[in-house]
Design a protein around this motif. Structure first.
Motif, mmCIF file in Angstrom:
data_model
loop_
_atom_site.group_PDB
_atom_site.id
_atom_site.type_symbol
_atom_site.label_atom_id
_atom_site.label_comp_id
_atom_site.label_asym_id
_atom_site.label_seq_id
_atom_site.Cartn_x
_atom_site.Cartn_y
_atom_site.Cartn_z
ATOM 1 N N PRO A 124 -50.564 29.072 13.506
ATOM 2 C CA PRO A 124 -49.121 28.803 13.378
ATOM 3 C C PRO A 124 -48.268 30.044 13.145
ATOM 4 O O PRO A 124 -47.090 30.063 13.506
ATOM 5 N N TYR A 125 -48.841 31.099 12.542
ATOM 6 C CA TYR A 125 -48.034 32.292 12.286
ATOM 7 C C TYR A 125 -47.957 33.224 13.492
ATOM 8 O O TYR A 125 -47.458 34.344 13.382
ATOM 9 N N LYS A 126 -48.421 32.725 14.625
ATOM 10 C CA LYS A 126 -48.158 33.401 15.899
ATOM 11 C C LYS A 126 -46.957 32.773 16.603
ATOM 12 O O LYS A 126 -46.589 33.192 17.696
ATOM 13 N N ALA A 127 -46.353 31.778 15.981
ATOM 14 C CA ALA A 127 -45.219 31.068 16.583
ATOM 15 C C ALA A 127 -44.035 32.008 16.767
ATOM 16 O O ALA A 127 -43.749 32.846 15.909
ATOM 17 N N THR A 128 -43.323 31.837 17.875
ATOM 18 C CA THR A 128 -42.179 32.697 18.187
ATOM 19 C C THR A 128 -40.844 32.028 17.876
ATOM 20 O O THR A 128 -39.789 32.640 18.052
ATOM 21 N N ASN A 129 -40.865 30.772 17.423
ATOM 22 C CA ASN A 129 -39.649 30.084 16.991
ATOM 23 C C ASN A 129 -40.054 28.890 16.136
ATOM 24 O O ASN A 129 -41.238 28.516 16.078
ATOM 25 N N ALA A 130 -39.079 28.286 15.476
ATOM 26 C CA ALA A 130 -39.368 27.198 14.546
ATOM 27 C C ALA A 130 -39.980 25.985 15.245
ATOM 28 O O ALA A 130 -40.880 25.336 14.707
ATOM 29 N N GLY A 131 -39.484 25.672 16.459
ATOM 30 C CA GLY A 131 -40.041 24.542 17.194
ATOM 31 C C GLY A 131 -41.496 24.780 17.557
ATOM 32 O O GLY A 131 -42.344 23.881 17.440
ATOM 33 N N ASN A 132 -41.803 25.994 17.997
ATOM 34 C CA ASN A 132 -43.173 26.354 18.347
ATOM 35 C C ASN A 132 -44.082 26.316 17.123
ATOM 36 O O ASN A 132 -45.252 25.946 17.204
ATOM 37 N N PHE A 133 -43.527 26.682 15.966
ATOM 38 C CA PHE A 133 -44.304 26.633 14.727
ATOM 39 C C PHE A 133 -44.788 25.212 14.453
ATOM 40 O O PHE A 133 -45.956 24.999 14.106
ATOM 41 N N TRP A 134 -43.894 24.222 14.613
ATOM 42 C CA TRP A 134 -44.279 22.846 14.299
ATOM 43 C C TRP A 134 -45.140 22.213 15.380
ATOM 44 O O TRP A 134 -45.641 21.104 15.187
ATOM 45 N N ILE A 177 -42.037 36.707 16.308
ATOM 46 C CA ILE A 177 -43.023 36.214 15.344
ATOM 47 C C ILE A 177 -42.601 36.564 13.925
ATOM 48 O O ILE A 177 -42.672 35.726 13.012
ATOM 49 N N LEU A 178 -42.135 37.798 13.738
ATOM 50 C CA LEU A 178 -41.715 38.242 12.410
ATOM 51 C C LEU A 178 -40.522 37.441 11.900
ATOM 52 O O LEU A 178 -40.497 37.005 10.742
ATOM 53 N N VAL A 179 -39.534 37.215 12.771
ATOM 54 C CA VAL A 179 -38.347 36.447 12.371
ATOM 55 C C VAL A 179 -38.743 35.015 12.022
ATOM 56 O O VAL A 179 -38.292 34.455 11.009
ATOM 57 N N THR A 180 -39.605 34.408 12.846
ATOM 58 C CA THR A 180 -40.038 33.027 12.605
ATOM 59 C C THR A 180 -40.816 32.922 11.302
ATOM 60 O O THR A 180 -40.573 32.013 10.491
ATOM 61 N N LEU A 181 -41.755 33.848 11.081
ATOM 62 C CA LEU A 181 -42.545 33.825 9.851
ATOM 63 C C LEU A 181 -41.656 34.009 8.628
ATOM 64 O O LEU A 181 -41.845 33.339 7.599
ATOM 65 N N THR A 182 -40.671 34.890 8.723
ATOM 66 C CA THR A 182 -39.751 35.108 7.604
ATOM 67 C C THR A 182 -38.971 33.835 7.293
ATOM 68 O O THR A 182 -38.831 33.434 6.129
ATOM 69 N N PHE A 183 -38.467 33.182 8.340
ATOM 70 C CA PHE A 183 -37.713 31.937 8.149
ATOM 71 C C PHE A 183 -38.593 30.863 7.507
ATOM 72 O O PHE A 183 -38.200 30.225 6.517
ATOM 73 N N ILE A 184 -39.787 30.657 8.062
ATOM 74 C CA ILE A 184 -40.698 29.635 7.542
ATOM 75 C C ILE A 184 -41.078 29.941 6.098
ATOM 76 O O ILE A 184 -41.110 29.049 5.236
ATOM 77 N N THR A 185 -41.346 31.208 5.805
ATOM 78 C CA THR A 185 -41.789 31.606 4.466
ATOM 79 C C THR A 185 -40.734 31.331 3.414
ATOM 80 O O THR A 185 -41.018 30.760 2.350
ATOM 81 N N PHE A 186 -39.496 31.708 3.700
ATOM 82 C CA PHE A 186 -38.489 31.614 2.648
ATOM 83 C C PHE A 186 -37.817 30.247 2.565
ATOM 84 O O PHE A 186 -37.067 29.979 1.620
ATOM 85 N N THR A 187 -38.090 29.362 3.523
ATOM 86 C CA THR A 187 -37.705 27.965 3.300
ATOM 87 C C THR A 187 -38.709 27.287 2.378
ATOM 88 O O THR A 187 -38.405 26.256 1.768
ATOM 89 N N ARG A 188 -39.888 27.868 2.245
ATOM 90 C CA ARG A 188 -40.952 27.239 1.459
ATOM 91 C C ARG A 188 -40.723 27.338 -0.043
ATOM 92 O O ARG A 188 -41.494 26.758 -0.814
ATOM 93 N N ILE A 189 -39.703 28.047 -0.484
ATOM 94 C CA ILE A 189 -39.411 28.045 -1.910
ATOM 95 C C ILE A 189 -39.051 26.630 -2.353
ATOM 96 O O ILE A 189 -39.325 26.219 -3.481
ATOM 97 N N TYR A 190 -38.481 25.826 -1.432
ATOM 98 C CA TYR A 190 -38.176 24.429 -1.752
ATOM 99 C C TYR A 190 -39.452 23.595 -1.782
ATOM 100 O O TYR A 190 -39.489 22.519 -2.379
#
Length: 552
Positions: free
Chosen positions: A301-311, A444-457
């Motif tokens: 999943p951390y190879k995803a290039t966007n949020a949709g691809n991540f899910w 990948i870096l932008v997507t991982l950063t977004f996914i990571t910092f939404t996880r504080i919730y």
């Protein structure tokens, strides 16, 4: 002798989880008996059903009754749906299945959530009472069950979704119902994936139940490789970094610098992946050793290039379940429904109330009004709104599935917003068709950063806890202590680096590693397994480290 007896009775001190020695003693005994009965299909299925019930009893005690209840109800509802020729009766029966299953799930998982939300909204003081415990105590006039607290049964979300998928697939005529309740019980309770997935779809697993057991050398090699890989993920890339760094930071974020809090979030992304992916790897491996194939639940999943691809890569069995049983019935990308607007309105009001911030309320209500006005004058905009409402609603409910709290709804909403924003961005992005390696890594870096910092919730224990984390990051980064943090926790950060590097290895490299393991002689496999065991248990904590997704 006492330890052996503990294995065969319910005890919170000796749970049957994949990282405990008790589980592997249990599995060796269970697998030995499986080898005796595996050639007779009916006997094999009955045996696996009973051993799975024992496994669940060891995990959840008397909550085994809820599992048996769901099994019995959906078995007979499924049979009656198949027999009925009247479409109205079929609709009533499948609705009954969904309502019963969701009612049980909501009672155990969301009683506090709904009660607290109602109390906050209407300023009442209702308290949750465990009526099932009260009813159970009335039988023997003893206070055996605690009536003032509802405990969430382990894995209830997973087997509830499986029983719902069975009834719905029979209703959709994708599946012929099983004739034996023992076979159906085996489908619902198969122990490798019972308490934390992956979610097994009836149309994929039920056909395997009636087939003879076939375990090839390839299945055995893949199964053992998956088990060893899962143990490394769970015990090193998840438990080790959590015990030695992450838990300390998250327990008291204000005691650490903002830099340490940021590094903890980056580590948490690795922890939750190692924890959940490690569990499903072991589950898939165990199933293969018994001749059954479970669905792949993670695809780097951390190879995803966007949020949709991540899910599409993360918790695949849940994402596809929500798509097929929620997103598409709500209208998918074709239309909006009354249910879509009602449910979305309730969720948004709840989120706004959770924030209790007038600026947030003003922004959300203004945006909603603007979007509504635009939809009145433009059909294209209206279609886009309907599609995105269904998508957002799916992600919001997906967030609520993960936990009975508004912070999980916010987490799901942020992920949904990330998918929606990307859908519009890709239409104007000059980099969408660029396949250069540096562009891909930037995505990948932008997507991982977004996914990571939404996880504080996801990780934060409460909204107050989350606010304290934000405060540290915003006002107390303390960059001058960054090197000290890196040096003091250097072993943890080396493990984190190793975890991410191995995750990002090319698929071809991972395939070669698995192929080399499969081609190695038996004694080499034994040595590899022994080496992995020594490394894992050297890093193992004496503290009980449950799988994160057990709570869902």
């Amino acid at each position: 002798m006492n330890r052996l007896s503990d294995i065969f009775k319910f005890s919170e001190d000796y749970p049957l989880i994949f990282t405990q020695a008790n589980f592997w003693i249990f599995f060796v005994v269970a697998y030995f008996l499986f080898a005796i009965v595996h050639k007779k299909i009916r006997l094999r299925n009955t045996y696996l059903f009973l051993i799975s019930l024992f496994f669940y009893y060891k995990t959840s005690g008397l909550f085994i009754g809820i599992l048996i209840f769901s099994t019995v109800v959906d078995f007979f509802i499924g049979k009656n749906i198949y027999k009925s020729q009247q479409q109205t009766k079929r609709y009533i029966l499948v609705t009954l299945s969904v309502v019963i299953n969701l009612t049980v799930l909501c009672y155990f998982k969301y009683a506090y959530f709904f009660t607290d939300s109602f109390n906050m909204l209407f300023h009442t003081n209702f308290e949750v009472v465990n009526w099932l415990a009260h009813w159970g105590n009335s039988f023997n006039n003893q206070n055996y069950f605690t009536v003032d607290k509802i405990i969430l049964p382990v894995g209830i979300s997973f087997y509830t979704f499986q029983t719902i998928s069975y009834s719905v697939d029979v209703f959709r005529k994708k599946l012929v119902p099983l004739k034996s309740i023992l076979d159906f019980g085996f489908y619902v309770s198969f122990f490798p994936q019972l308490v934390a997935g992956p979610i097994v779809r009836a149309e994929n697993f039920v056909p395997q139940i009636s087939k003879p057991t076939v375990i090839t050398k390839s299945d055995f090699d893949t199964g053992t490789f998956m088990i060893l890989k899962g143990l490394i993920k769970k015990m090193i890339f998840a438990d080790f970094i959590a015990m030695h760094f992450l838990d300390r930071v998250f327990d008291a974020p204000e005691m650490f610098s903002g830099f340490a809090n940021v590094m903890a979030m980056i580590g948490y992304s690795l922890q939750i992946y190692g924890d959940f992916s490690g569990y499903t790897d072991i589950a898939i491996g165990l199933a293969l050793l018994m001749g059954f194939k479970l669905p792949i639940n993670f695809n780097s999943p951390y190879k995803a290039t966007n949020a949709g691809n991540f899910w599409k890569r993360w918790h695949i069995s849940l994402s596809t379940w929500l798509r097929d049983y929620l997103y598409i019935p709500l209208g998918g990308n074709r239309k909006g429904t009354v249910a879509s607007y009602i449910i979305l309105s309730v969720i948004l009001l709840g989120v706004l109330y959770a924030y209790q911030n007038m600026l947030v309320v003003a922004i959300v209500l203004s945006s909603a009004l603007l979007i509504y006005i635009l939809s009145l004058f433009n059909t294209t905009v209206k279609n886009q709104i309907n599609t995105n409402i269904n998508l957002m609603l799916t992600m919001l409910i997906g967030g609520l599935w993960h936990g009975a709290s508004w912070k999980f709804v916010i987490w799901g909403g942020l992920n949904g917003l990330g998918i929606v924003v990307y859908k519009f961005w890709r239409k104007v992005s000059p980099y969408e068709s660029n396949n250069q390696w540096y562009v891909r890594w930037w995505k990948i870096l932008v997507t991982l950063t977004f996914i990571t910092f939404t996880r504080i919730y996801f990780r934060g224990e409460s909204m107050d806890h989350i606010a304290r984390w934000y405060k540290q990051v915003a006002y107390h980064m303390d960059w001058h202590y960054a090197v000290d943090v890196l040096i003091h926790y250097q072993l943890v950060f080396w493990v984190m680096l190793l975890g991410y590097v191995t995750h990002w290895l090319p698929t071809s490299t991972k395939t070669k590693i698995e192929g080399a393991y499969a081609k190695s002689p038996a004694f080499a496999k034994v040595l590899i397994a022994a080496g992995v065991g020594v490394i894992c248990y050297q890093a193992f904590s004496t503290d009980f480290q449950p799988f994160i997704y057990f709570q869902f």
